[in-house]
Design an enzyme around this catalytic site. Structure first.
Site, mmCIF file in Angstrom:
data_model
loop_
_atom_site.group_PDB
_atom_site.id
_atom_site.type_symbol
_atom_site.label_atom_id
_atom_site.label_comp_id
_atom_site.label_asym_id
_atom_site.label_seq_id
_atom_site.Cartn_x
_atom_site.Cartn_y
_atom_site.Cartn_z
ATOM 1 N N ASP A 67 44.357 80.918 70.375
ATOM 2 C CA ASP A 67 43.983 81.074 68.974
ATOM 3 C C ASP A 67 44.039 82.541 68.555
ATOM 4 O OD1 ASP A 67 43.178 80.424 66.454
ATOM 5 O OD2 ASP A 67 41.409 79.294 67.074
ATOM 6 N N PHE A 88 55.662 71.715 68.084
ATOM 7 C CA PHE A 88 54.865 72.896 68.388
ATOM 8 C C PHE A 88 54.987 73.230 69.872
ATOM 9 C CE2 PHE A 88 50.976 74.749 70.075
ATOM 10 C CZ PHE A 88 50.823 75.856 69.249
ATOM 11 N N ASN A 144 47.185 72.930 78.081
ATOM 12 C CA ASN A 144 47.957 74.159 78.191
ATOM 13 C C ASN A 144 47.422 75.081 79.273
ATOM 14 O OD1 ASN A 144 49.711 73.535 76.032
ATOM 15 N ND2 ASN A 144 48.125 74.118 74.574
ATOM 16 N N ASP A 150 38.809 78.195 78.323
ATOM 17 C CA ASP A 150 39.639 77.941 77.160
ATOM 18 C C ASP A 150 38.697 77.769 75.966
ATOM 19 O OD1 ASP A 150 41.854 77.319 75.568
ATOM 20 O OD2 ASP A 150 41.582 75.174 75.925
#
Length: 1302
Positions: A862, A740, A992, A513
């Site tokens: 991202d 979010f 996540n 990640d």
């Protein structure tokens, strides 16, 4: 109320169901012997039904008696065999026992329980049955007279498997897993249908779901002792000890018995300790008190009950001071700040918000609605509510079905690893049994030739089995893993699945990640780019210098979920940095401060500069020290009936906020502030919504304002406000949050500025997502180049937008409206630029892994260009390497979907809307550069997965950057990598990445918790240095386990050869000699061999993973050959000595003469062989430290070597007599020196063979040539070869079309 348990198992065959299910099934002639529960999932179960058979049971017990209990013992080891022997197949509706086959192919046996229930129990599970005499014919069904005369019992049938309840559903005639309200429950039901159970309803549900406990049973010492003794290992030991006793090896048998007892005691204490530790960890939450609502004739009443009594559907009242959640529950009112580190590994507290009526058409899912869910085991730090209302949550799951229960279950029942080492180990043991059979045949031949009796022949033949298959072999296989786990724990890395350590040693690829893993957790605000006149402005580094009325500043100040916790601003680190950059203030009511604020908007933020006023404001601000307005006296001028007044006493003057509320219409709400000095007005009470007014319950409690001093603006023209001239403080109240989520990649808030008659919506999120939601005319010119400029430099870019909502939108409607209805037609306001620095350790670790030929890739949520930049910065992508971005166009009208790759450093790489057509341009790429990397976005991944599945192996084989990936897509990527034979490791922060961490072969979660459900490995070190540490320990453990396994195998072969040679000489090793070899040499060596630590350097070479591979088999077979050769040489050299007198056959009643030169010679030769093989099978570099660093093993080898040399060269009489050894202190010195030369020669050849031949690449290539191996075995290597041979790959600038039907 008491519950009776009806023991009807013997009568289950005689029960007659209501004519609803079974009769209908029998008419159709459908066989119901087997069933699949939850097909296609990890929880899949194949269920087979069986019913007790008297005839088969009688045969089973007869065979048990005839075999002296061995038949029963085998059925104890294999419970499914006992079911086959004692029961017959039957319909599931009649079954009293079930055989379950799980998704991993393992078999389990469970019993079907039958419990009686009372009226009011959930009817869908109730079976009405009649109990008849055993002589009645069940297959004909009950007669009408039976229905009238026999009593009817209401029962439920179920079975428990790994603490999960599966219940019989009569209507479906099948077992189903019992869920709470976490499956197929509409949000509307959670909001409207749960107001508290009556006591009777709660009792019925407790009967159905059981107690809310996560209890790990601590077995008694007696039970553990019996279980341990009945382990096949110890049964084999008992049989071996008995056999040795019959062969007069009393001393050896006694010592082995004592050692086995010590081993049993240690194992028993360790098992009990681990069980007690896990029990203590989970038991604390079972003894707390909880407040719930109970339905009474007078209405819902709050009562306190033990958490053990909670059931799904209970309405839980969360205390204001927080608690540890005893169950999984969904918030229906109020907010909660929760620490979920136990669950996700994420140490930052998260804010949980209640479900709202806007989601009432959705079906509740713990994963999708985790922002509304309080998970069991997590810590509620603080709750937030205003007025006299309560923070309430509906219990959706209890016990082992909760999040904490799943964690405990994963520890209690770890999934078996499909690792080749363990399969090969079992095959090798079978191979040893084959060798034992050969030895047994030779032994029978020798003893028949020597005319020995039947009993002696039988004992000596069976003794071969105990020699060839050493009982300690299974335990020795885990030595390396145990030491590796201990070393990892000292480094702050905790492992809840030790077998995964071996798998880590074969890691070929690591997924990382980005945020919080490769880069720092905290982000620094670099600056903003504001839209002005539909053009992108110049970057502004000092955000607070922008005028506070700017929509960009308002979006940054409000679009977050921050809160105060113990006086500190807490929330997502990105949100914290964003808000701090504005220098605004956030005000929230503390526990004792609730009455200071309006119930609808109790917390505020405001801008930082008191001198900056709106352009329309001309009058100077009133001094707080002077009274500019004289309010009317309450006695003469009472406030408007619909007006509420609240007090803020932050300055010398008092500011009174005036709110006019009529029918909840935002158009008639106004808030103002009056400078007053009259204390009488301060005492006006605050008017609150009624307790039953749930419409105000959901209003988010955050308000922001821009300065430490009040800042005033002119109020709007409102007619129904108190007619007093005043100015309104510039404050923004946050009315509702849309949190979010990784799937939507955005967050939004509904706000209202103080004094305004309408609400605004502010949104932040991924630029491509925000762009797709904005009005096209609001997208400024030059957005693409600006965005590309920052993302390619590694900045994290967040887009901001707003929308003015309709004035007629009321408070009630605002709480019901869905986010899709408001998140459209936005106006783009600018970009927030954040700098995310690499962690200091990242680049070095990536370089270290690449040097070890371990592929690295990034999986992040991202922006793709930001991810590419970070990949270049950390070294995943070389400075001269090309990065090609995959761009996929979905099918449009008659055009098929297309795939094209474009260089990431071209200006054409632009963030497009999801609705735009991605047109392709032809770009010339230098095809002479073989090293390239592919970058794929989450949207492109979904389209490739759907339309180009045949190209997926190529893309993931060359892919290095996977951006904008949702949690599900991350797990999907890991699965696809596994399908092409990668051993995949995943490292993430656990938030996540839970799905990917669980799916990977080696999941490493960066967390402060000792164990989390996120991954089998948990590192307290918050950087990726833990990855090479785990890989190093894995390689070391795998090498150690292979070495110990081969050593134990050779130990058995050495002793096997020794015994066969001595059998032919009418003798055998003595008791002390066996003890010296087994306890002082082999056991000590096997224990300390695994103590060698891992090499500190990762190398490109990987340890062998195939125990039965050509290289390992050559190692074992070559050493077997050398062992046999040198023992035979030593024996025949003895026979050639002129002074040697062969051992004679003893009389029938005399024991073997073990004090002989044959025994002494073979003992010397074999003892040195054990020590030589320890050195040969203790490799150092490249995976372990040198042997000499293992102090314990080195000292042991020295002591054992010296002791054996003393016995050979200068025997001490007392020692030789103790060992029952033939010796001559002053004679045969040359013979003893010759023996020493033999064993020295064996040592040199053995070590040289292992170090220079078995470990050489030449040998591996030789085997490949012999086996004609031309193609690689791993699929990813085949894919790489295909791509290298394909001149048209990758398709740069030229689209590839898919004509696959979907």
């Amino acid at each position: 109320m008491t519950h009776r348990k009806t023991y009807l198992r013997s009568s289950v065959a005689n029960m007659a169901y209501d004519r609803l299910g079974e009769d209908r099934e029998r008419d159709r002639g459908v066989s119901n012997h087997e069933q699949v529960i939850q097909p296609g999932t990890d929880e899949e179960l194949m269920v087979h039904g069986y019913r007790y058979s008297c005839c088969k049971a009688a045969i089973f017990y007869l065979l048990t008696i005839l075999t002296l209990g061995m038949f029963y013992l085998v059925s104890y080891w294999k419970p499914e065999w006992r079911v086959y022997f004692m029961r017959r197949e039957c319909s599931l509706s009649e079954a009293d026992s079930l055989i379950l086959k799980d998704a991993d192919g393992q078999l389990h046996v469970v019993k079907v329980e039958v419990d009686d229930v009372e009226p009011g129990f959930p009817s869908q599970y109730v079976i009405s049955l009649h109990v008849h005499d055993a002589s009645s014919n069940v297959h004909n069904g009950p007669s009408d007279a039976t229905h009238l005369s026999q009593p009817i019992y209401k029962v439920v049938r179920f079975f428990l498997f790994q603490h999960i309840k599966y219940i019989w559903t009569p209507e479906k005639m099948s077992f189903t897993r019992l869920y709470g309200y976490d499956v197929n429950t509409p949000i509307s039901s959670l909001l409207n249908d749960f107001r508290g159970f009556t006591v009777r309803e709660q009792m019925h549900r407790q009967k159905l779901y059981g107690l809310n406990v996560i209890s790990v049973e601590v077995k008694s010492y007696g039970y553990l002792l019996v279980t341990e003794i009945l382990n096949p290992f110890y049964v084999f030991q008992i049989a071996s000890i008995t056999l040795w006793s019959f062969d007069n090896y009393y001393l050896y048998a006694t010592c082995i018995f004592i050692v086995s007892c010590l081993s049993v005691i240690i194992s028993l204490l360790e098992t009990r300790k681990q069980s007690q530790s896990l029990h203590d960890m989970v038991e604390a939450s079972n003894t707390n008190i909880a407040s719930v609502l109970r339905a009474t004739p007078q209405g819902p009443d709050k009562v306190e009950i033990g958490t053990r009594e909670l059931v799904p559907g209970d309405v839980l009242v969360i205390p204001r001071a927080g608690c540890t959640m005893p169950c999984d529950a969904v918030l229906i009112s109020g907010n909660a700040i929760v620490n979920e580190s136990m669950l996700t590994g994420e140490s930052v507290p998260v804010t949980k918000i209640p479900v709202t009526v806007s989601e009432e058409n959705e079906i509740y899912s713990p994963e999708k609605h985790k922002r509304h869910t309080l998970f069991c085991g997590t810590s509620v730090i603080q709750t937030r509510y205003y007025g006299s209302a309560q923070v309430r949550a509906v219990v959706v799951q209890t016990g082992f079905s909760t999040a904490k229960g799943e964690l405990v279950r994963s520890i209690l029942y770890p999934r078996p690893l499909d690792f080749k080492f363990y399969k090969d180990a079992m095959k090798f043991i079978i191979f040893l049994f084959c060798i034992a059979s050969i030895g047994m045949s030779y032994s029978v031949y020798i003893y028949i030739l020597h005319e020995e009796g039947f009993l002696v022949t039988l004992i000596r033949t069976l003794d071969i089995v105990t020699i060839v298959v050493p009982p300690a072999l299974p335990a020795a296989m885990t030595v390396g893993t145990y030491y590796a786990q201990s070393r990892l724990k000292k480094q702050g890395i905790f492992c809840i699945s030790p077998p995964r350590i071996n798998v880590a040693g074969k890691t070929k690829l690591v997924c990382f990640d980005k945020t919080g893993t490769l880069t720092e957790d905290g982000l620094e605000v670099w600056g903003v780019v504001e839209v002005k006149d539909n053009l992108m402005g110049t970057p502004v580094m000092n955000v607070s210098s922008i005028h506070y009325t700017s929509h960009l500043i308002a979006a940054m100040a409000t679009c977050h979920s921050l809160t105060f916790l113990n006086g500190n601003l807490t929330g997502d680190p990105l949100d914290v940095k964003m808000f701090e950059a504005t220098e605004w203030e956030l005000e929230e009511p503390v526990e004792d401060d609730t009455q200071r604020f309006d119930n609808l908007i109790p917390t505020r933020v405001h801008p930082p500069q008191a001198s900056l006023l709106p352009p329309c404001f001309e009058p100077s601000l009133p001094s707080p020290l002077s009274t500019t307005t004289s309010p009317p006296h309450p006695s003469t001028s009472p406030p408007h009936p619909s007006t509420t007044i609240s007090e803020h006493s932050e300055q010398v003057g008092t500011h009174v906020a005036v709110h006019s509320l009529t029918d909840g219409d935002a158009g008639t709400v106004c808030c103002g502030t009056i400078d007053i000095q009259d204390d009488s007005l301060k005492q006006q009470s605050l008017e609150e919504p009624s307790q039953g007014s749930s419409n105000y319950d959901q209003v988010a409690p955050t308000v922001v304002k821009p300065c430490n001093r009040e800042m005033y603006v002119d109020p709007p023209d409102i007619t129904n406000i108190v007619e007093t001239p005043f100015q309104v403080p510039y404050e923004i109240g946050i009315l509702r949050q849309f949190p979010f989520s990784s799937s939507s990649q955005r967050m939004s808030v509904m706000v209202r500025k103080l004094g305004e008659q309408h609400m605004d919506l502010y949104v932040k999120g991924a630029p491509e997502i925000i762009q797709s939601l904005c009005k096209p005319e609001s997208i400024p010119d030059g957005l693409g180049p600006i965005l590309t400029h920052f993302t390619v430099q590694g900045f994290r870019v967040i887009a901001l937008a707003y929308r003015t909502l309709h004035m007629k939108l009321s408070w009630h409607e605002a709480q019901k409206i869905s986010r899709d209805q408001v998140e459209q037609d936005l106006t783009f306001v600018g970009l927030l630029i954040l700098q995310n620095m690499l962690k200091p350790e990242t680049s070095a670790v990536i370089h270290q892994l690449q040097q070890a030929n371990i592929r690295t890739l990034m999986v992040t949520g991202d922006n793709i260009l930001t991810a590419i930049s970070v990949a270049r910065d950390c070294g995943m992508v070389g400075t001269t390497h090309q990065v090609l971005v995959a761009k996929v166009t979905p099918p449009i009208s008659d055009l098929p979907p297309s795939l094209v790759f474009e260089p990431a450093d071209t200006s054409d790489i632009m963030i497009h809307s999801t609705t735009q057509d991605l047109t392709s341009v032809s770009i010339t790429v230098d095809s002479n550069i073989p090293k390239y990397h592919l970058a794929v976005s989450g949207r492109a991944w979904a389209l490739i997965y759907q339309y180009f599945p045949d190209l997926l192996p190529r893309i993931i084989t060359r892919g290095t950057v996977f951006a904008r990936m949702s949690p599900d897509q991350k797990a999907q990527l890991v699965e696809e990598l596994q399908t092409i034979n990668y051993i995949v490791a995943m490292c993430g922060d656990g938030a996540n990445d839970c799905g990917a961490l669980k799916t990977a072969h080696v999941g490493i979660s960066l967390s402060e918790a000792e164990a989390s459900v996120a991954a089998p490995f948990t590192s307290r070190t918050n950087n990726i240095k833990c990855v090479p540490q785990v890989v190093c320990e894995g390689r070391c453990a795998l090498t150690t386990n292979f070495s110990v396994f081969k050593y134990m195998a050779l130990y058995s072969i050495i002793q096997f050869v020794s015994v066969l040679i001595l059998y032919s000489a009418y003798t055998n090793l003595s008791d002390p000699q066996f003890l010296y070899i087994d306890l002082f040499i082999v056991t000590v060596v096997a224990i300390f061999m695994g103590y060698t630590g891992p090499s500190l350097e990762l190398v490109a070479e990987k340890p062998l993973g195939n125990l039965l591979g050509a290289v390992n088999m050559f190692s074992v077979l070559s050493q077997i050959f050398l062992v046999i050769l040198f023992q035979v040489i030593a024996y025949f050299y003895l026979l050639q000595q002129p002074w040697f007198e062969p051992n004679k056959k003893p009389d029938d009643k005399e024991p073997d003469n073990v004090v002989s030169w044959e025994t002494a010679t073979i003992f010397y030769a074999s003892s040195f062989q054990y020590l030589a093989l320890c050195v040969a099978y203790s490799p150092g570099q490249p995976f372990r430290k040198p042997l000499i660093t293992n102090v314990w093993l080195t000292v042991s080898l020295i002591i054992l070597t010296v002791t054996t040399l003393v016995m050979l060269l200068c025997p001490w009489p007392w020692l030789m007599n103790l060992m029952n050894m033939k010796y001559a202190s002053d004679s045969y010195l040359m013979f003893r020196i010759a023996l020493l030369l033999f064993v020295a020669t064996h040592f040199v050849i053995s070590v040289s063979t292992e170090y220079f031949i078995a470990s050489s690449r030449a040998l591996k290539k030789c085997f490949q040539w012999v086996t004609c191996k031309r193609m690689p075995k791993n699929k990813y290597k085949i894919v790489l070869r295909e791509m290298d041979e394909d001149p048209n790959w990758p398709p740069v600038g030229t689209p590839v079309y898919s004509y696959q039907r979907t």
